[in-house]
Design an enzyme around this catalytic site. Structure first.
Site, PDB file in Angstrom:
ATOM      1  N   VAL A 172      21.225  53.686 -48.579  1.00  0.00           N
ATOM      2  CA  VAL A 172      20.358  54.119 -47.618  1.00  0.00           C
ATOM      3  C   VAL A 172      19.937  55.106 -46.896  1.00  0.00           C
ATOM      4  O   VAL A 172      19.130  55.507 -47.037  1.00  0.00           O
ATOM      5  CB  VAL A 172      20.098  52.543 -46.705  1.00  0.00           C
TER       6      VAL A 172
ATOM      7  N   ASP B 279      28.479  62.436 -43.222  1.00  0.00           N
ATOM      8  CA  ASP B 279      28.555  61.482 -44.148  1.00  0.00           C
ATOM      9  C   ASP B 279      30.632  62.325 -43.738  1.00  0.00           C
ATOM     10  O   ASP B 279      31.350  63.186 -43.075  1.00  0.00           O
ATOM     11  CB  ASP B 279      28.769  61.419 -45.618  1.00  0.00           C
TER      12      ASP B 279
ATOM     13  N   LYS C  51      32.295  64.203 -50.846  1.00  0.00           N
ATOM     14  CA  LYS C  51      30.535  63.585 -50.586  1.00  0.00           C
ATOM     15  C   LYS C  51      29.705  65.273 -50.280  1.00  0.00           C
ATOM     16  O   LYS C  51      28.857  65.067 -50.607  1.00  0.00           O
ATOM     17  CB  LYS C  51      30.184  62.715 -50.354  1.00  0.00           C
TER      18      LYS C  51
ATOM     19  N   GLU D 160      15.735  48.470 -42.930  1.00  0.00           N
ATOM     20  CA  GLU D 160      15.526  48.838 -44.324  1.00  0.00           C
ATOM     21  C   GLU D 160      14.806  47.841 -44.989  1.00  0.00           C
ATOM     22  O   GLU D 160      15.693  46.888 -45.016  1.00  0.00           O
ATOM     23  CB  GLU D 160      16.515  49.910 -44.468  1.00  0.00           C
TER      24      GLU D 160
ATOM     25  N   LEU E 163      14.706  48.701 -48.652  1.00  0.00           N
ATOM     26  CA  LEU E 163      15.130  49.531 -50.082  1.00  0.00           C
ATOM     27  C   LEU E 163      16.073  48.556 -51.085  1.00  0.00           C
ATOM     28  O   LEU E 163      16.737  48.127 -50.835  1.00  0.00           O
ATOM     29  CB  LEU E 163      15.661  50.781 -49.653  1.00  0.00           C
TER      30      LEU E 163
ATOM     31  N   LYS F 129      15.135  41.368 -40.778  1.00  0.00           N
ATOM     32  CA  LYS F 129      15.452  41.761 -41.193  1.00  0.00           C
ATOM     33  C   LYS F 129      16.398  40.538 -42.554  1.00  0.00           C
ATOM     34  O   LYS F 129      15.782  40.408 -43.851  1.00  0.00           O
ATOM     35  CB  LYS F 129      16.411  43.194 -41.366  1.00  0.00           C
TER      36      LYS F 129
ATOM     37  N   GLY G 101      22.568  38.261 -56.610  1.00  0.00           N
ATOM     38  CA  GLY G 101      24.154  38.873 -55.997  1.00  0.00           C
ATOM     39  C   GLY G 101      23.774  40.743 -55.676  1.00  0.00           C
ATOM     40  O   GLY G 101      22.604  39.877 -55.040  1.00  0.00           O
TER      41      GLY G 101
ATOM     42  N   CYS H  34      23.253  42.925 -50.927  1.00  0.00           N
ATOM     43  CA  CYS H  34      22.646  42.042 -49.306  1.00  0.00           C
ATOM     44  C   CYS H  34      22.529  40.730 -49.307  1.00  0.00           C
ATOM     45  O   CYS H  34      22.752  40.385 -48.289  1.00  0.00           O
ATOM     46  CB  CYS H  34      21.842  43.171 -50.139  1.00  0.00           C
TER      47      CYS H  34
ATOM     48  N   LYS I  86      25.396  38.845 -48.702  1.00  0.00           N
ATOM     49  CA  LYS I  86      26.108  38.829 -47.755  1.00  0.00           C
ATOM     50  C   LYS I  86      25.155  38.864 -46.436  1.00  0.00           C
ATOM     51  O   LYS I  86      25.609  37.925 -45.136  1.00  0.00           O
ATOM     52  CB  LYS I  86      25.780  40.646 -47.176  1.00  0.00           C
TER      53      LYS I  86
HETATM   54  C1  UGA Z   1      17.669  43.532 -51.482  1.00  0.00           C
HETATM   55  C2  UGA Z   1      16.034  43.369 -50.742  1.00  0.00           C
HETATM   56  O1  UGA Z   1      15.079  42.629 -52.188  1.00  0.00           O
HETATM   57  C3  UGA Z   1      15.372  44.663 -50.634  1.00  0.00           C
HETATM   58  O2  UGA Z   1      14.543  44.467 -50.065  1.00  0.00           O
HETATM   59  C4  UGA Z   1      16.883  44.427 -49.145  1.00  0.00           C
HETATM   60  O3  UGA Z   1      16.027  45.533 -48.760  1.00  0.00           O
HETATM   61  C5  UGA Z   1      17.864  44.974 -49.410  1.00  0.00           C
HETATM   62  O4  UGA Z   1      18.591  43.723 -50.378  1.00  0.00           O
HETATM   63  C6  UGA Z   1      18.974  44.860 -48.969  1.00  0.00           C
HETATM   64  O5  UGA Z   1      19.275  44.427 -47.722  1.00  0.00           O
HETATM   65  O6  UGA Z   1      19.454  46.663 -48.553  1.00  0.00           O
HETATM   66  P1  UGA Z   1      18.734  44.791 -53.988  1.00  0.00           P
HETATM   67  O7  UGA Z   1      20.148  44.139 -53.478  1.00  0.00           O
HETATM   68  O8  UGA Z   1      18.655  45.686 -54.285  1.00  0.00           O
HETATM   69  O9  UGA Z   1      17.642  44.655 -52.711  1.00  0.00           O
HETATM   70  O10 UGA Z   1      18.675  44.022 -54.565  1.00  0.00           O
HETATM   71  P2  UGA Z   1      16.723  42.652 -55.128  1.00  0.00           P
HETATM   72  O11 UGA Z   1      16.265  43.509 -56.123  1.00  0.00           O
HETATM   73  O12 UGA Z   1      16.498  41.995 -54.050  1.00  0.00           O
HETATM   74  O13 UGA Z   1      17.584  41.636 -56.365  1.00  0.00           O
HETATM   75  C7  UGA Z   1      18.635  40.521 -55.878  1.00  0.00           C
HETATM   76  C8  UGA Z   1      19.628  39.973 -56.806  1.00  0.00           C
HETATM   77  O14 UGA Z   1      18.274  39.030 -57.131  1.00  0.00           O
HETATM   78  C9  UGA Z   1      19.196  40.678 -58.107  1.00  0.00           C
HETATM   79  O15 UGA Z   1      21.039  40.035 -58.289  1.00  0.00           O
HETATM   80  C10 UGA Z   1      18.274  39.975 -58.876  1.00  0.00           C
HETATM   81  O16 UGA Z   1      18.683  39.940 -60.739  1.00  0.00           O
HETATM   82  C11 UGA Z   1      17.669  38.366 -59.061  1.00  0.00           C
HETATM   83  N1  UGA Z   1      16.355  38.530 -59.014  1.00  0.00           N
HETATM   84  C12 UGA Z   1      14.808  39.311 -58.418  1.00  0.00           C
HETATM   85  C13 UGA Z   1      16.112  37.116 -60.020  1.00  0.00           C
HETATM   86  O17 UGA Z   1      16.990  36.770 -60.374  1.00  0.00           O
HETATM   87  N2  UGA Z   1      14.693  37.191 -60.304  1.00  0.00           N
HETATM   88  C14 UGA Z   1      14.410  37.929 -59.938  1.00  0.00           C
HETATM   89  O18 UGA Z   1      12.165  37.676 -59.775  1.00  0.00           O
HETATM   90  C15 UGA Z   1      14.750  39.132 -58.429  1.00  0.00           C
END
Ligand code: UGA
Length: 432
Positions: free
Chosen positions: A14, A33, A38, A149, A151, A202, A255, A258, A261
């Site tokens: 991030v 950092d 790093k 964020e 992201l 968020k 999983g 994010c 948690k």
């Molecule tokens: C998530 C949110 O999507 C972001 O918007 C947020 O900013 C971020 O957390 C954060 O809090 O920083 P991320 O953890 O990168 O992003 O992952 P996602 O793309 O949301 O996927 C989360 C889980 O859902 C993964 O295990 C993924 O495989 C699963 N997933 C996602 C599915 O099983 N099916 C889907 O259609 C989409």
């Protein structure tokens, strides 16, 4: 547009994405950092996070003199007009976010911040943290702004530069407007609000996404039992613009670092104000059960017992396009399979060699075909695109058994059938 002098504290995905993208928008950014190695690596333009476009932006920022990396927050903030806090807020005792890193940065920089600068919190923090940071700072001349964020790992740069919205919250309207102006070139809808509302946006967003996924996984289960096809069901509901097609893909559960948690943290926050967030509890329970359901599916596909059964796993990361194993559903499923006596070999394009905490559960190899050798079946757990284009006839010749359990409905069942394999998806009828 005014180019601002910006400090970014924390250079995880991030912080680094925020710093590199703000530099690409013309601002002058100093990223801090605590890890000297790093800082050296990033100063030399070497980015070790798997994040498309990030290396290029870091190189561009360094070459243009708009981006630099320093050791320690105190060096970064000295002439900053805006300080972004992007430090980790892991799950603490009882599920609440652990704010130790946020608090330690505040005490480190409190007396060094230039008069009138704005401290922006990008980390995901409990509602009320901006207010608490303001108290800890004890500097009436400094406003604290919440700017969460959104992201996704693996597409963070794209998400930063193409935001659905910018959310900025503060009790100091002028400070909030200054922060919103940093993103002006992106032309995104901007929600200007108070800090608690921005902080809650968020959690509300991530928990809604988790709920959507648990709902879809439940509909997938129901589709199987009722003889429906979940891909058609989700397509059918997704055209409704109030629902949307995104985030409707069933899988082994959600999983990552994010969603798990943040769902626990919001339950905790709700408990603290005597609100029983039943819907969110059910969302988490459904996710836990989903992993078990997947194991049941694999067990049934393997004839009723997994004891001593050799299985090949395709994918270990929590989703494709990342090397992140934190709270990975794939690993959770692997552990359950191991508990039932299965012998596991895995390949993941994002995971090289031995991984602490993984190798005691599975033998990790560096080739998908190696995984198939002598296995009774294959289980696809992460949706890496390259798994679609495997030579499935070759896979079939290496496998001892015939079955492929595709927990993400990622493969083409007809291709597998032509290779002489049986396909088991989620929420779909088997293809033999
Ligand atoms: C998530 C949110 O999507 C972001 O918007 C947020 O900013 C971020 O957390 C954060 O809090 O920083 P991320 O953890 O990168 O992003 O992952 P996602 O793309 O949301 O996927 C989360 C889980 O859902 C993964 O295990 C993924 O495989 C699963 N997933 C996602 C599915 O099983 N099916 C889907 O259609 C989409």
């Amino acid at each position: 547009m005014f180019a601002r002098r910006i400090a970014v504290v924390g250079s995880g995905y991030v912080g680094l994405t925020t710093g590199a993208c703000l530099a690409s928008l013309g601002h002058r950014v100093t990223c801090a950092d605590v890890d000297p190695e790093k800082v050296d690596r990033l100063s030399a333009g070497r980015v070790s996070i798997l994040e498309p476009g990030l290396s290029e932006l870091v190189a561009e920022g360094l070459a243009a003199g708009r981006l630099e990396f320093v050791l320690g927050a105190s060096k970064a903030v000295l002439d900053a007009e805006v300080v972004f806090m992007c430090v980790p807020t892991p799950m603490g005792v009882g599920g609440a976010a652990d704010l130790v890193a946020v608090e330690s940065v505040i005490s480190e920089v409190r007396d060094l911040l230039p008069a009138g600068c704005v401290v922006v919190n990008k980390s995901t923090v409990p509602v009320g943290t901006a207010e608490r940071m303001h108290q800890l700072l004890n500097r009436p001349d400094i406003a604290v702004v919440s700017n969460p964020e959104f992201l996704r790992e693996g597409s963070a740069v794209h998400d930063f530069l193409n935001p659905d919205r910018i959310v900025v919250g503060s009790s100091a309207q002028d400070a909030a407007e200054r922060v919103a102006a940093l993103y002006a070139r992106l032309g995104a809808p901007t929600v200007l609000t108070d800090a608690p509302s921005a902080e809650l946006v968020k959690y509300a967003a991530n928990c809604f996404l988790a709920m959507k996924l648990s709902y879809v996984n439940a509909i997938a289960e129901l589709s199987e039992r009722l003889g429906a096809n979940v891909a058609d069901v989700t397509e059918g509901i997704g055209y409704d613009r109030r629902i949307g097609q995104a985030f409707l893909q069933p899988g082994p559960g959600w999983g990552g670092s994010c969603l798990p948690k943040d769902t626990h943290a919001l339950i905790q926050a709700a408990d603290a104000v005597d609100f029983d967030f039943m819907l969110l509890r059910a969302t988490i329970d459904t996710n836990t059960r989903q992993r078990q359901r997947i194991v049941t599916k694999i067990r049934e596909a393997c004839g009723g017992s997994l004891d001593g059964v050799r299985l090949g796993l395709l994918g270990l990361t929590f989703k494709a396009g990342t090397d992140d194993l934190r709270d990975s559903p794939a690993l959770a499923v692997a552990e359950l399979l191991r508990d039932e006596g299965a012998e596991l070999t895995a390949y993941d394009p994002g995971v090289a060699g031995a991984v602490p905490g993984v190798t005691d559960t599975v033998r990790v190899v560096d080739d998908a075909y190696e995984v198939a050798k002598g296995a009774a079946g294959l289980v696809l757990l992460t949706e890496w695109p390259e798994f679609r284009t495997l030579d499935w006839a070759r896979v079939a010749s290496l496998l001892e058994g015939r079955v492929v359990v595709d927990t993400r409905n990622h493969l083409d069942p007809d291709v597998l059938r032509r290779a002489g394999l049986s396909w088991r998806g989620v929420g779909m009828q088997p293809v033999d």
